[in-house]
Design a protein around this motif. Sequence first.
Motif, mmCIF file in Angstrom:
data_model
loop_
_atom_site.group_PDB
_atom_site.id
_atom_site.type_symbol
_atom_site.label_atom_id
_atom_site.label_comp_id
_atom_site.label_asym_id
_atom_site.label_seq_id
_atom_site.Cartn_x
_atom_site.Cartn_y
_atom_site.Cartn_z
ATOM 1 N N PHE A 1 0.880 -1.224 -0.042
ATOM 2 C CA PHE A 1 -0.056 -0.117 -0.040
ATOM 3 C C PHE A 1 0.738 1.222 -0.076
ATOM 4 N N SER A 2 0.360 2.138 -0.609
ATOM 5 C CA SER A 2 1.215 3.440 -0.898
ATOM 6 C C SER A 2 1.111 4.201 0.589
ATOM 7 N N SER A 3 0.528 4.154 1.581
ATOM 8 C CA SER A 3 0.306 4.671 2.804
ATOM 9 C C SER A 3 -0.366 3.893 3.650
ATOM 10 N N GLN A 4 -0.551 4.228 5.005
ATOM 11 C CA GLN A 4 -1.417 3.746 6.066
ATOM 12 C C GLN A 4 -2.617 4.059 5.480
ATOM 13 N N SER A 5 -3.127 5.258 5.385
ATOM 14 C CA SER A 5 -4.370 5.820 4.870
ATOM 15 C C SER A 5 -4.890 4.772 3.689
ATOM 16 N N HIS A 6 -3.921 4.563 2.866
ATOM 17 C CA HIS A 6 -4.296 3.826 1.533
ATOM 18 C C HIS A 6 -4.837 2.319 2.061
ATOM 19 N N MET A 7 -4.168 1.932 2.990
ATOM 20 C CA MET A 7 -4.486 0.639 3.368
ATOM 21 C C MET A 7 -5.742 0.439 4.263
ATOM 22 N N THR A 8 -5.810 1.712 5.025
ATOM 23 C CA THR A 8 -7.093 1.560 5.616
ATOM 24 C C THR A 8 -8.122 1.714 5.022
ATOM 25 N N ARG A 9 -8.282 2.468 3.938
ATOM 26 C CA ARG A 9 -9.300 2.557 3.015
ATOM 27 C C ARG A 9 -9.547 1.172 2.310
ATOM 28 N N ALA A 10 -8.623 0.458 1.900
ATOM 29 C CA ALA A 10 -8.708 -0.935 1.166
ATOM 30 C C ALA A 10 -9.194 -1.849 2.043
ATOM 31 N N PHE A 11 -8.467 -1.843 3.306
ATOM 32 C CA PHE A 11 -8.811 -2.730 4.425
ATOM 33 C C PHE A 11 -10.384 -2.738 4.712
ATOM 34 N N LYS A 12 -10.805 -1.762 5.101
ATOM 35 C CA LYS A 12 -12.212 -1.372 5.537
ATOM 36 C C LYS A 12 -13.251 -1.928 4.293
ATOM 37 N N LEU A 13 -12.741 -1.515 2.933
ATOM 38 C CA LEU A 13 -13.649 -1.916 1.727
ATOM 39 C C LEU A 13 -13.872 -3.588 1.804
ATOM 40 N N GLY A 14 -12.538 -4.169 2.027
ATOM 41 C CA GLY A 14 -12.582 -5.362 1.770
ATOM 42 C C GLY A 14 -13.009 -6.337 3.051
ATOM 43 N N THR A 15 -13.092 -5.723 4.127
ATOM 44 C CA THR A 15 -13.399 -6.458 5.554
ATOM 45 C C THR A 15 -14.588 -5.492 6.170
ATOM 46 N N GLY A 16 -14.916 -4.374 6.001
ATOM 47 C CA GLY A 16 -15.956 -3.773 6.740
ATOM 48 C C GLY A 16 -15.301 -3.054 8.107
ATOM 49 N N VAL A 17 -14.107 -3.269 8.576
ATOM 50 C CA VAL A 17 -13.637 -2.608 9.665
ATOM 51 C C VAL A 17 -12.123 -2.120 9.280
ATOM 52 N N THR A 18 -11.445 -1.268 10.025
ATOM 53 C CA THR A 18 -10.157 -0.613 10.041
ATOM 54 C C THR A 18 -9.397 -1.683 10.401
ATOM 55 N N PRO A 19 -7.938 -1.534 9.819
ATOM 56 C CA PRO A 19 -6.908 -2.283 10.473
ATOM 57 C C PRO A 19 -6.972 -2.407 12.088
ATOM 58 N N SER A 20 -7.093 -1.150 12.632
ATOM 59 C CA SER A 20 -7.000 -0.999 14.074
ATOM 60 C C SER A 20 -7.971 -1.908 14.637
ATOM 61 N N ALA A 21 -9.224 -1.529 14.332
ATOM 62 C CA ALA A 21 -10.394 -2.539 14.848
ATOM 63 C C ALA A 21 -10.044 -3.932 14.473
ATOM 64 N N TYR A 22 -9.524 -4.474 13.640
ATOM 65 C CA TYR A 22 -9.385 -5.765 13.139
ATOM 66 C C TYR A 22 -8.436 -6.623 14.568
ATOM 67 N N ARG A 23 -7.443 -5.518 14.418
ATOM 68 C CA ARG A 23 -6.300 -6.007 15.392
ATOM 69 C C ARG A 23 -6.876 -6.216 16.594
ATOM 70 N N GLN A 24 -7.797 -5.324 17.162
ATOM 71 C CA GLN A 24 -8.432 -5.226 18.545
ATOM 72 C C GLN A 24 -9.328 -6.526 18.592
ATOM 73 N N ARG A 25 -9.998 -6.796 17.529
ATOM 74 C CA ARG A 25 -10.705 -8.126 17.524
ATOM 75 C C ARG A 25 -10.083 -9.400 17.816
ATOM 76 N N GLN A 26 -8.885 -9.292 17.096
ATOM 77 C CA GLN A 26 -8.049 -10.540 17.047
ATOM 78 C C GLN A 26 -7.465 -10.724 18.606
ATOM 79 N N SER A 27 -7.263 -9.756 19.068
ATOM 80 C CA SER A 27 -6.501 -9.746 20.361
ATOM 81 C C SER A 27 -7.269 -9.754 21.505
ATOM 82 N N SER A 28 -8.756 -9.839 21.432
ATOM 83 C CA SER A 28 -9.690 -9.829 22.575
ATOM 84 C C SER A 28 -10.143 -11.274 22.560
#
Length: 248
Positions: free
Chosen positions: A221-248
């Motif tokens: 990804f060209s930047s963290q914001s680029h990844m955030t947009r693509a990740f949310k489009l593909g999963t419905g959540v942001t990377p940070s929210a996904y990480r929190q779910r994985q660790s909970s």
Amino acid sequence: MSYERPDGHTFSLYLTGGAGTRRLDGGPAAHGRPGALCVMPQGHSSEWEITDPFEFVHLYVPDDQMRRMFAETFDRDSRLMVLPEVTFADAPALARTLRQMTKAMSAGDHLLAEEAMTQTIKDFFVDPHYGGMRSRAISGGLAPHIRRRIQDYIEAHLDETIRLQDLATIGQLSAFHFQRMFRASYGVSPHGWVAHRRVERAKSMLSGMEPIAQIASACGFSSQSHMTRAFKLGTGVTPSAYRQRQSS
């Protein structure tokens, strides 16, 4: 401004403004506007008056590339290709792909931009105003061994810029024909496949402790914001929210 018999063909789309632009050498008595399309074939000459600021995008296509794509898409002799001169036309499908190309280039998404370029040329000849041609049917798709090589290449280069021509070279096809064969094989465009694989890699890396910015770079990804947009489009959540779910 003058265009004097340039080499290659030019597709031009007005993005903003254009009311202060008009053609002086016998074109229609009209002015530019957002969404207006102009097509200047190879050898074209024209005179324009520009009195106000505006934004537009030009796509330049060499004649040999245009003819090859014409022949591959429609299974016709390339000598039959006719590219009309167009001034201030309404062509919604072409406008959409040219805007997509512009947005992708601004975001540094080369693969999506290349796909939009080839789609623009196809859309032009399919448009009933400029040919109304029907594409040649694609059957079978890519051979299994080519598919494996392409998948291996994508996985090995996810952290880099992946270009349509690089993938087409593996398949020993032109970029335009490869794009159609890839979609016939996978049901998605090359850009869609690469975007999915980058999100999947990011998901696996988010189970660790690496900063999200580093993960974004490692996944291409060209930047963290680029990844955030693509990740949310593909999963419905942001990377940070996904990480929190994985660790909970």
